[in-house]
Design a protein around this motif. Sequence first.
Motif, PDB file in Angstrom:
ATOM      1  N   ILE A 128       0.868  -1.180   0.000  1.00  0.00           N
ATOM      2  CA  ILE A 128       0.000   0.000   0.000  1.00  0.00           C
ATOM      3  C   ILE A 128       0.908   1.234   0.000  1.00  0.00           C
ATOM      4  N   PRO A 129       0.730   2.170  -0.921  1.00  0.00           N
ATOM      5  CA  PRO A 129       1.699   3.270  -1.035  1.00  0.00           C
ATOM      6  C   PRO A 129       1.619   4.325   0.059  1.00  0.00           C
ATOM      7  N   ILE A 130       0.413   4.543   0.622  1.00  0.00           N
ATOM      8  CA  ILE A 130       0.239   5.607   1.616  1.00  0.00           C
ATOM      9  C   ILE A 130      -0.575   5.074   2.784  1.00  0.00           C
ATOM     10  N   LEU A 131      -0.107   5.356   3.994  1.00  0.00           N
ATOM     11  CA  LEU A 131      -0.835   5.016   5.217  1.00  0.00           C
ATOM     12  C   LEU A 131      -1.168   6.301   5.955  1.00  0.00           C
ATOM     13  N   CYS A 132      -2.426   6.444   6.303  1.00  0.00           N
ATOM     14  CA  CYS A 132      -2.859   7.562   7.143  1.00  0.00           C
ATOM     15  C   CYS A 132      -2.806   7.092   8.588  1.00  0.00           C
ATOM     16  N   ILE A 133      -2.008   7.759   9.426  1.00  0.00           N
ATOM     17  CA  ILE A 133      -1.715   7.246  10.769  1.00  0.00           C
ATOM     18  C   ILE A 133      -2.749   7.647  11.813  1.00  0.00           C
ATOM     19  N   GLY A 134      -3.717   8.470  11.449  1.00  0.00           N
ATOM     20  CA  GLY A 134      -4.756   8.875  12.391  1.00  0.00           C
ATOM     21  C   GLY A 134      -5.722   9.825  11.725  1.00  0.00           C
ATOM     22  N   THR A 135      -6.920   9.918  12.258  1.00  0.00           N
ATOM     23  CA  THR A 135      -7.960  10.748  11.645  1.00  0.00           C
ATOM     24  C   THR A 135      -8.701  11.561  12.705  1.00  0.00           C
ATOM     25  N   GLU A 136      -8.578  12.883  12.598  1.00  0.00           N
ATOM     26  CA  GLU A 136      -9.348  13.834  13.416  1.00  0.00           C
ATOM     27  C   GLU A 136      -9.170  13.616  14.923  1.00  0.00           C
ATOM     28  N   VAL A 168       8.363  -0.297  10.390  1.00  0.00           N
ATOM     29  CA  VAL A 168       7.703  -1.461   9.781  1.00  0.00           C
ATOM     30  C   VAL A 168       7.074  -1.152   8.424  1.00  0.00           C
ATOM     31  N   PHE A 169       6.955   0.131   8.072  1.00  0.00           N
ATOM     32  CA  PHE A 169       6.271   0.520   6.838  1.00  0.00           C
ATOM     33  C   PHE A 169       7.173   1.431   6.023  1.00  0.00           C
ATOM     34  N   GLY A 170       7.427   1.041   4.779  1.00  0.00           N
ATOM     35  CA  GLY A 170       8.338   1.802   3.936  1.00  0.00           C
ATOM     36  C   GLY A 170       7.670   2.777   2.996  1.00  0.00           C
ATOM     37  N   GLY A 171       6.332   2.855   3.025  1.00  0.00           N
ATOM     38  CA  GLY A 171       5.626   3.779   2.150  1.00  0.00           C
ATOM     39  C   GLY A 171       5.546   5.175   2.739  1.00  0.00           C
ATOM     40  N   GLU A 172       4.643   5.976   2.191  1.00  0.00           N
ATOM     41  CA  GLU A 172       4.495   7.368   2.619  1.00  0.00           C
ATOM     42  C   GLU A 172       3.429   7.470   3.711  1.00  0.00           C
ATOM     43  N   LEU A 173       3.580   8.490   4.555  1.00  0.00           N
ATOM     44  CA  LEU A 173       2.692   8.676   5.696  1.00  0.00           C
ATOM     45  C   LEU A 173       2.020  10.042   5.660  1.00  0.00           C
ATOM     46  N   THR A 174       0.780  10.057   6.118  1.00  0.00           N
ATOM     47  CA  THR A 174       0.092  11.310   6.386  1.00  0.00           C
ATOM     48  C   THR A 174      -0.750  11.143   7.640  1.00  0.00           C
ATOM     49  N   TYR A 175      -1.314  12.235   8.086  1.00  0.00           N
ATOM     50  CA  TYR A 175      -2.265  12.256   9.197  1.00  0.00           C
ATOM     51  C   TYR A 175      -3.438  13.090   8.723  1.00  0.00           C
ATOM     52  N   ALA A 176      -4.660  12.628   8.964  1.00  0.00           N
ATOM     53  CA  ALA A 176      -5.863  13.327   8.495  1.00  0.00           C
ATOM     54  C   ALA A 176      -6.358  14.280   9.572  1.00  0.00           C
ATOM     55  N   ALA A 177      -5.845  15.500   9.534  1.00  0.00           N
ATOM     56  CA  ALA A 177      -6.205  16.500  10.536  1.00  0.00           C
ATOM     57  C   ALA A 177      -7.535  17.155  10.190  1.00  0.00           C
ATOM     58  N   ASN A 178      -8.354  17.358  11.194  1.00  0.00           N
ATOM     59  CA  ASN A 178      -9.578  18.106  10.973  1.00  0.00           C
ATOM     60  C   ASN A 178      -9.230  19.516  10.495  1.00  0.00           C
ATOM     61  N   PHE A 179     -10.136  20.141   9.745  1.00  0.00           N
ATOM     62  CA  PHE A 179      -9.856  21.477   9.217  1.00  0.00           C
ATOM     63  C   PHE A 179      -9.660  22.510  10.331  1.00  0.00           C
ATOM     64  N   THR A 180     -10.124  22.203  11.539  1.00  0.00           N
ATOM     65  CA  THR A 180      -9.900  23.087  12.682  1.00  0.00           C
ATOM     66  C   THR A 180      -8.597  22.767  13.419  1.00  0.00           C
ATOM     67  N   GLU A 181      -7.876  21.751  12.966  1.00  0.00           N
ATOM     68  CA  GLU A 181      -6.732  21.192  13.693  1.00  0.00           C
ATOM     69  C   GLU A 181      -5.401  21.359  12.979  1.00  0.00           C
ATOM     70  N   TYR A 182      -5.413  21.350  11.635  1.00  0.00           N
ATOM     71  CA  TYR A 182      -4.173  21.185  10.879  1.00  0.00           C
ATOM     72  C   TYR A 182      -3.158  22.294  11.137  1.00  0.00           C
ATOM     73  N   GLU A 183      -3.620  23.513  11.440  1.00  0.00           N
ATOM     74  CA  GLU A 183      -2.693  24.630  11.661  1.00  0.00           C
ATOM     75  C   GLU A 183      -1.931  24.505  12.982  1.00  0.00           C
ATOM     76  N   LYS A 184      -2.432  23.686  13.905  1.00  0.00           N
ATOM     77  CA  LYS A 184      -1.819  23.573  15.229  1.00  0.00           C
ATOM     78  C   LYS A 184      -0.791  22.439  15.311  1.00  0.00           C
ATOM     79  N   ILE A 185      -0.763  21.565  14.325  1.00  0.00           N
ATOM     80  CA  ILE A 185       0.088  20.375  14.397  1.00  0.00           C
ATOM     81  C   ILE A 185       1.543  20.749  14.155  1.00  0.00           C
ATOM     82  N   ARG A 186       2.425  20.225  15.010  1.00  0.00           N
ATOM     83  CA  ARG A 186       3.850  20.563  14.942  1.00  0.00           C
ATOM     84  C   ARG A 186       4.712  19.447  14.370  1.00  0.00           C
ATOM     85  N   PHE A 187       4.107  18.294  14.057  1.00  0.00           N
ATOM     86  CA  PHE A 187       4.921  17.182  13.572  1.00  0.00           C
ATOM     87  C   PHE A 187       4.754  16.904  12.080  1.00  0.00           C
TER      88      PHE A 187
END
Length: 345
Positions: free
Chosen positions: A160-168, A189-208
Amino acid sequence: MKKTFLLGFLILLVFAIWTYQNQAAENGPAIKILDKQKGVCWVGSPKPLEGWELDVLGSFGVSHISQTPFGWQSDPNLPEIKWEKHTDRMWWGESLTGVEFTTASAREKGIESILKPHLWVRGQWPGAIEMRSEKDWAEWFGQYAEFILYYAQYAESHQIPILCIGTELELTSGKEKEWRDLIGQIRDVFGGELTYAANFTEYEKIRFWDALDYIGIQAYFPLADKNNPDVGSLKNGWNRRIKEIEKVQKKFNKPVIFTEIGYCNTEDAAIEPWVWPNERKEVALSEDVQAACYQAFFETAWQMDWLAGAYFWKWYPQPRDRDPDFTPQNKKAQEVMRSFYTAGF
Protein backbone atom coordinates in the motif's frame (compact mmCIF):
# COMPACT_ATOMS: atom_id res chain seq x y z
CA MET A 1 24.70 61.50 -7.89
CA LYS A 2 24.44 58.76 -10.52
CA LYS A 3 27.22 56.74 -8.81
CA THR A 4 25.41 56.99 -5.47
CA PHE A 5 22.16 55.85 -7.05
CA LEU A 6 23.88 52.94 -8.83
CA LEU A 7 25.64 51.86 -5.62
CA GLY A 8 22.35 51.96 -3.71
CA PHE A 9 20.62 49.93 -6.43
CA LEU A 10 23.37 47.29 -6.38
CA ILE A 11 23.17 47.03 -2.59
CA LEU A 12 19.39 46.51 -2.78
CA LEU A 13 19.82 43.92 -5.54
CA VAL A 14 22.39 41.96 -3.56
CA PHE A 15 20.15 42.10 -0.47
CA ALA A 16 17.14 40.87 -2.48
CA ILE A 17 19.13 37.94 -3.91
CA TRP A 18 20.48 37.07 -0.45
CA THR A 19 16.97 37.16 1.04
CA TYR A 20 15.56 34.95 -1.73
CA GLN A 21 18.37 32.41 -1.40
CA ASN A 22 17.96 32.23 2.37
CA GLN A 23 14.20 31.78 2.12
CA ALA A 24 14.66 29.06 -0.50
CA ALA A 25 17.21 27.30 1.69
CA GLU A 26 14.87 27.50 4.67
CA ASN A 27 11.68 26.39 2.95
CA GLY A 28 13.11 24.16 0.24
CA PRO A 29 12.17 24.24 -3.43
CA ALA A 30 8.60 25.01 -4.44
CA ILE A 31 6.38 21.95 -4.74
CA LYS A 32 4.61 21.20 -8.00
CA ILE A 33 2.52 18.03 -8.13
CA LEU A 34 2.26 16.75 -11.68
CA ASP A 35 0.14 13.65 -11.07
CA LYS A 36 -2.58 14.31 -8.53
CA GLN A 37 -4.38 11.57 -6.63
CA LYS A 38 -7.94 11.65 -7.96
CA GLY A 39 -9.64 9.91 -5.11
CA VAL A 40 -12.89 8.86 -3.54
CA CYS A 41 -13.51 7.46 -0.06
CA TRP A 42 -14.60 3.89 -0.67
CA VAL A 43 -17.35 2.58 1.61
CA GLY A 44 -16.63 -0.90 2.92
CA SER A 45 -19.37 -3.29 1.89
CA PRO A 46 -21.32 -5.33 4.49
CA LYS A 47 -21.01 -8.38 2.24
CA PRO A 48 -18.25 -9.67 -0.07
CA LEU A 49 -17.85 -7.87 -3.37
CA GLU A 50 -18.11 -9.68 -6.67
CA GLY A 51 -15.47 -7.47 -8.29
CA TRP A 52 -17.52 -5.54 -10.83
CA GLU A 53 -18.45 -2.88 -8.27
CA LEU A 54 -15.26 -0.92 -8.99
CA ASP A 55 -15.65 -1.01 -12.78
CA VAL A 56 -17.31 2.38 -13.07
CA LEU A 57 -14.57 4.30 -11.23
CA GLY A 58 -12.26 4.40 -14.23
CA SER A 59 -14.86 6.20 -16.32
CA PHE A 60 -14.87 8.98 -13.74
CA GLY A 61 -11.09 9.36 -13.84
CA VAL A 62 -10.62 8.00 -10.33
CA SER A 63 -7.01 6.92 -9.73
CA HIS A 64 -7.14 6.22 -5.97
CA ILE A 65 -9.54 5.05 -3.30
CA SER A 66 -9.14 5.32 0.45
CA GLN A 67 -10.13 2.29 2.50
CA THR A 68 -11.07 2.57 6.17
CA PRO A 69 -10.83 -0.30 8.64
CA PHE A 70 -12.18 0.72 12.04
CA GLY A 71 -11.13 0.51 15.63
CA TRP A 72 -13.65 1.13 18.39
CA GLN A 73 -13.37 3.18 21.56
CA SER A 74 -16.43 2.99 23.79
CA ASP A 75 -15.57 6.07 25.87
CA PRO A 76 -13.54 9.08 24.64
CA ASN A 77 -11.98 9.45 28.10
CA LEU A 78 -10.99 5.82 28.68
CA PRO A 79 -7.92 4.28 27.02
CA GLU A 80 -9.44 1.07 25.71
CA ILE A 81 -9.33 0.41 21.96
CA LYS A 82 -10.68 -2.66 20.19
CA TRP A 83 -10.19 -3.63 16.55
CA GLU A 84 -10.13 -6.62 14.24
CA LYS A 85 -7.64 -8.39 16.47
CA HIS A 86 -10.35 -8.59 19.16
CA THR A 87 -13.52 -9.31 17.17
CA ASP A 88 -14.85 -10.43 13.81
CA ARG A 89 -18.06 -8.44 14.20
CA MET A 90 -17.55 -5.96 11.40
CA TRP A 91 -18.53 -5.33 7.81
CA TRP A 92 -16.67 -7.51 5.34
CA GLY A 93 -15.29 -4.51 3.47
CA GLU A 94 -13.75 -3.10 6.66
CA SER A 95 -11.95 -6.34 7.52
CA LEU A 96 -8.47 -7.02 6.17
CA THR A 97 -9.97 -9.82 4.08
CA GLY A 98 -12.25 -7.28 2.43
CA VAL A 99 -9.54 -4.62 2.17
CA GLU A 100 -7.22 -7.12 0.47
CA PHE A 101 -9.86 -8.19 -2.06
CA THR A 102 -10.85 -4.58 -2.78
CA THR A 103 -7.20 -3.51 -3.17
CA ALA A 104 -6.48 -6.32 -5.62
CA SER A 105 -9.68 -5.73 -7.61
CA ALA A 106 -8.97 -2.01 -7.83
CA ARG A 107 -5.38 -2.59 -8.97
CA GLU A 108 -6.61 -4.79 -11.80
CA LYS A 109 -8.44 -1.70 -13.02
CA GLY A 110 -5.46 0.65 -12.56
CA ILE A 111 -6.71 2.14 -9.29
CA GLU A 112 -4.48 2.32 -6.22
CA SER A 113 -5.58 2.26 -2.57
CA ILE A 114 -4.46 4.19 0.46
CA LEU A 115 -5.15 2.80 3.94
CA LYS A 116 -6.87 5.10 6.41
CA PRO A 117 -7.66 3.34 9.72
CA HIS A 118 -10.18 5.26 11.82
CA LEU A 119 -11.37 5.17 15.42
CA TRP A 120 -15.12 5.00 15.94
CA VAL A 121 -16.14 6.49 19.28
CA ARG A 122 -19.55 5.61 20.68
CA GLY A 123 -21.79 8.68 20.66
CA GLN A 124 -18.91 11.03 19.78
CA TRP A 125 -16.41 11.85 17.06
CA PRO A 126 -12.69 11.01 17.37
CA GLY A 127 -11.92 14.66 18.06
CA ALA A 128 -13.43 14.16 21.52
CA ILE A 129 -10.81 11.60 22.60
CA GLU A 130 -8.93 13.00 25.58
CA MET A 131 -7.47 11.25 28.59
CA ARG A 132 -7.80 12.56 32.15
CA SER A 133 -4.35 11.59 33.47
CA GLU A 134 -0.83 11.04 32.20
CA LYS A 135 -1.17 7.38 33.12
CA ASP A 136 -4.22 7.06 30.88
CA TRP A 137 -2.46 8.99 28.10
CA ALA A 138 0.43 6.51 28.20
CA GLU A 139 -2.02 3.61 28.09
CA TRP A 140 -3.99 5.15 25.22
CA PHE A 141 -0.91 5.78 23.09
CA GLY A 142 0.26 2.24 23.84
CA GLN A 143 -3.02 0.76 22.62
CA TYR A 144 -3.24 3.13 19.67
CA ALA A 145 0.30 2.18 18.64
CA GLU A 146 -0.68 -1.51 18.65
CA PHE A 147 -3.80 -0.66 16.59
CA ILE A 148 -2.03 1.41 13.92
CA LEU A 149 1.01 -0.89 13.71
CA TYR A 150 -1.36 -3.79 12.99
CA TYR A 151 -2.44 -1.94 9.85
CA ALA A 152 1.04 -0.57 9.06
CA GLN A 153 2.38 -4.12 8.88
CA TYR A 154 -0.51 -5.11 6.62
CA ALA A 155 0.10 -2.05 4.40
CA GLU A 156 3.78 -2.95 4.07
CA SER A 157 3.11 -6.57 3.19
CA HIS A 158 0.57 -5.55 0.52
CA GLN A 159 2.56 -2.64 -0.91
CA ILE A 160 0.00 0.00 0.00
CA PRO A 161 1.70 3.27 -1.04
CA ILE A 162 0.24 5.61 1.62
CA LEU A 163 -0.83 5.02 5.22
CA CYS A 164 -2.86 7.56 7.14
CA ILE A 165 -1.71 7.25 10.77
CA GLY A 166 -4.76 8.88 12.39
CA THR A 167 -7.96 10.75 11.64
CA GLU A 168 -9.35 13.83 13.42
CA LEU A 169 -7.73 12.99 16.77
CA GLU A 170 -7.75 16.67 17.57
CA LEU A 171 -7.30 16.53 21.35
CA THR A 172 -4.43 14.05 21.06
CA SER A 173 -2.34 15.71 18.35
CA GLY A 174 -0.92 18.27 20.76
CA LYS A 175 1.06 15.41 22.32
CA GLU A 176 3.93 16.02 19.95
CA LYS A 177 6.52 13.73 21.54
CA GLU A 178 4.13 10.79 21.66
CA TRP A 179 3.17 11.25 18.01
CA ARG A 180 6.78 11.59 16.90
CA ASP A 181 7.66 8.41 18.79
CA LEU A 182 4.71 6.65 17.13
CA ILE A 183 5.74 7.85 13.67
CA GLY A 184 9.19 6.38 14.31
CA GLN A 185 7.66 3.03 15.22
CA ILE A 186 5.54 3.08 12.06
CA ARG A 187 8.55 3.94 9.89
CA ASP A 188 10.31 0.87 11.30
CA VAL A 189 7.70 -1.46 9.78
CA PHE A 190 6.27 0.52 6.84
CA GLY A 191 8.34 1.80 3.94
CA GLY A 192 5.63 3.78 2.15
CA GLU A 193 4.49 7.37 2.62
CA LEU A 194 2.69 8.68 5.70
CA THR A 195 0.09 11.31 6.39
CA TYR A 196 -2.27 12.26 9.20
CA ALA A 197 -5.86 13.33 8.50
CA ALA A 198 -6.20 16.50 10.54
CA ASN A 199 -9.58 18.11 10.97
CA PHE A 200 -9.86 21.48 9.22
CA THR A 201 -9.90 23.09 12.68
CA GLU A 202 -6.73 21.19 13.69
CA TYR A 203 -4.17 21.19 10.88
CA GLU A 204 -2.69 24.63 11.66
CA LYS A 205 -1.82 23.57 15.23
CA ILE A 206 0.09 20.38 14.40
CA ARG A 207 3.85 20.56 14.94
CA PHE A 208 4.92 17.18 13.57
CA TRP A 209 4.12 17.67 9.88
CA ASP A 210 7.86 17.64 9.18
CA ALA A 211 7.97 13.96 10.22
CA LEU A 212 5.33 12.97 7.63
CA ASP A 213 5.25 12.95 3.84
CA TYR A 214 1.99 14.85 3.37
CA ILE A 215 -0.05 17.40 5.25
CA GLY A 216 -3.45 15.70 5.41
CA ILE A 217 -6.61 17.76 5.86
CA GLN A 218 -10.22 16.75 6.33
CA ALA A 219 -11.31 19.66 4.16
CA TYR A 220 -14.82 20.39 5.41
CA PHE A 221 -14.18 24.12 5.46
CA PRO A 222 -17.24 26.36 5.71
CA LEU A 223 -17.46 28.26 2.44
CA ALA A 224 -20.69 30.25 2.77
CA ASP A 225 -22.97 31.74 5.42
CA LYS A 226 -26.30 31.24 3.64
CA ASN A 227 -28.22 28.67 1.64
CA ASN A 228 -27.99 28.36 -2.14
CA PRO A 229 -24.65 30.12 -2.70
CA ASP A 230 -23.39 30.61 -6.24
CA VAL A 231 -20.06 29.32 -7.55
CA GLY A 232 -18.48 32.77 -7.36
CA SER A 233 -19.11 33.18 -3.63
CA LEU A 234 -17.94 29.62 -2.99
CA LYS A 235 -14.72 30.33 -4.86
CA ASN A 236 -14.20 33.40 -2.70
CA GLY A 237 -14.59 31.18 0.34
CA TRP A 238 -11.99 28.77 -1.02
CA ASN A 239 -9.53 31.54 -1.85
CA ARG A 240 -9.55 32.63 1.79
CA ARG A 241 -8.94 29.04 2.92
CA ILE A 242 -6.14 28.55 0.38
CA LYS A 243 -4.19 31.45 1.91
CA GLU A 244 -4.46 29.83 5.34
CA ILE A 245 -3.38 26.42 4.03
CA GLU A 246 -0.43 27.92 2.17
CA LYS A 247 1.03 29.32 5.38
CA VAL A 248 1.29 25.80 6.81
CA GLN A 249 2.36 24.27 3.50
CA LYS A 250 5.21 26.76 3.08
CA LYS A 251 6.32 26.43 6.70
CA PHE A 252 6.80 22.66 6.40
CA ASN A 253 7.39 22.48 2.63
CA LYS A 254 5.20 19.40 2.29
CA PRO A 255 2.52 18.57 -0.29
CA VAL A 256 -1.08 18.60 0.91
CA ILE A 257 -3.71 15.89 0.55
CA PHE A 258 -7.37 16.51 1.23
CA THR A 259 -7.89 13.16 2.93
CA GLU A 260 -11.62 13.86 2.86
CA ILE A 261 -13.74 16.48 1.19
CA GLY A 262 -17.46 16.35 0.53
CA TYR A 263 -20.82 18.05 0.47
CA CYS A 264 -24.40 16.91 0.98
CA ASN A 265 -27.00 17.43 -1.71
CA THR A 266 -28.79 20.11 0.35
CA GLU A 267 -29.27 23.87 0.11
CA ASP A 268 -27.10 24.45 3.21
CA ALA A 269 -24.22 22.18 2.14
CA ALA A 270 -21.57 24.91 2.09
CA ILE A 271 -22.34 26.42 5.51
CA GLU A 272 -21.24 23.50 7.68
CA PRO A 273 -20.13 20.77 5.27
CA TRP A 274 -19.26 18.36 8.08
CA VAL A 275 -22.83 18.01 9.37
CA TRP A 276 -24.18 14.47 8.95
CA PRO A 277 -27.11 13.85 6.58
CA ASN A 278 -29.44 12.70 9.37
CA GLU A 279 -29.14 16.18 10.86
CA ARG A 280 -30.24 17.78 7.58
CA LYS A 281 -33.55 16.00 7.06
CA GLU A 282 -35.51 19.24 7.40
CA VAL A 283 -33.34 21.04 4.81
CA ALA A 284 -34.42 21.24 1.19
CA LEU A 285 -32.49 19.03 -1.21
CA SER A 286 -30.32 20.62 -3.89
CA GLU A 287 -28.11 18.81 -6.37
CA ASP A 288 -27.24 22.25 -7.75
CA VAL A 289 -25.62 23.42 -4.52
CA GLN A 290 -23.68 20.18 -4.15
CA ALA A 291 -22.44 20.48 -7.74
CA ALA A 292 -21.55 24.15 -7.22
CA CYS A 293 -19.41 23.18 -4.21
CA TYR A 294 -17.55 20.66 -6.36
CA GLN A 295 -17.13 23.21 -9.15
CA ALA A 296 -15.74 25.84 -6.79
CA PHE A 297 -13.23 23.39 -5.31
CA PHE A 298 -11.96 22.26 -8.70
CA GLU A 299 -11.61 25.82 -9.99
CA THR A 300 -9.58 26.93 -6.95
CA ALA A 301 -7.87 24.53 -4.53
CA TRP A 302 -7.53 21.70 -7.08
CA GLN A 303 -5.41 24.02 -9.23
CA MET A 304 -2.78 24.56 -6.52
CA ASP A 305 0.64 23.09 -7.32
CA TRP A 306 1.04 21.86 -3.74
CA LEU A 307 -2.21 19.86 -3.67
CA ALA A 308 -1.27 16.21 -4.18
CA GLY A 309 -4.81 14.90 -4.28
CA ALA A 310 -8.33 14.82 -2.89
CA TYR A 311 -10.67 12.07 -1.69
CA PHE A 312 -14.40 12.74 -2.00
CA TRP A 313 -16.63 11.45 0.77
CA LYS A 314 -18.11 9.08 -0.16
CA TRP A 315 -18.53 6.36 -2.81
CA TYR A 316 -20.68 3.26 -2.33
CA PRO A 317 -19.94 -0.07 -4.04
CA GLN A 318 -23.57 0.06 -5.17
CA PRO A 319 -25.28 3.48 -5.36
CA ARG A 320 -27.91 4.10 -2.70
CA ASP A 321 -31.14 5.96 -3.20
CA ARG A 322 -31.03 7.88 0.07
CA ASP A 323 -31.47 11.61 0.60
CA PRO A 324 -29.80 13.63 1.82
CA ASP A 325 -26.37 12.09 1.43
CA PHE A 326 -22.76 13.04 0.75
CA THR A 327 -22.21 10.77 -2.23
CA PRO A 328 -22.04 12.41 -5.68
CA GLN A 329 -23.21 9.15 -7.31
CA ASN A 330 -26.02 9.64 -9.82
CA LYS A 331 -26.09 13.36 -9.05
CA LYS A 332 -24.89 16.45 -10.89
CA ALA A 333 -21.77 16.54 -8.73
CA GLN A 334 -20.48 13.30 -10.20
CA GLU A 335 -20.35 14.89 -13.66
CA VAL A 336 -18.38 17.84 -12.26
CA MET A 337 -15.95 15.39 -10.68
CA ARG A 338 -15.71 13.42 -13.92
CA SER A 339 -14.96 16.51 -16.01
CA PHE A 340 -12.01 17.54 -13.82
CA TYR A 341 -10.69 14.07 -12.93
CA THR A 342 -10.51 13.14 -16.61
CA ALA A 343 -9.06 16.49 -17.71
CA GLY A 344 -5.44 15.94 -16.77
CA PHE A 345 -2.93 16.43 -13.95
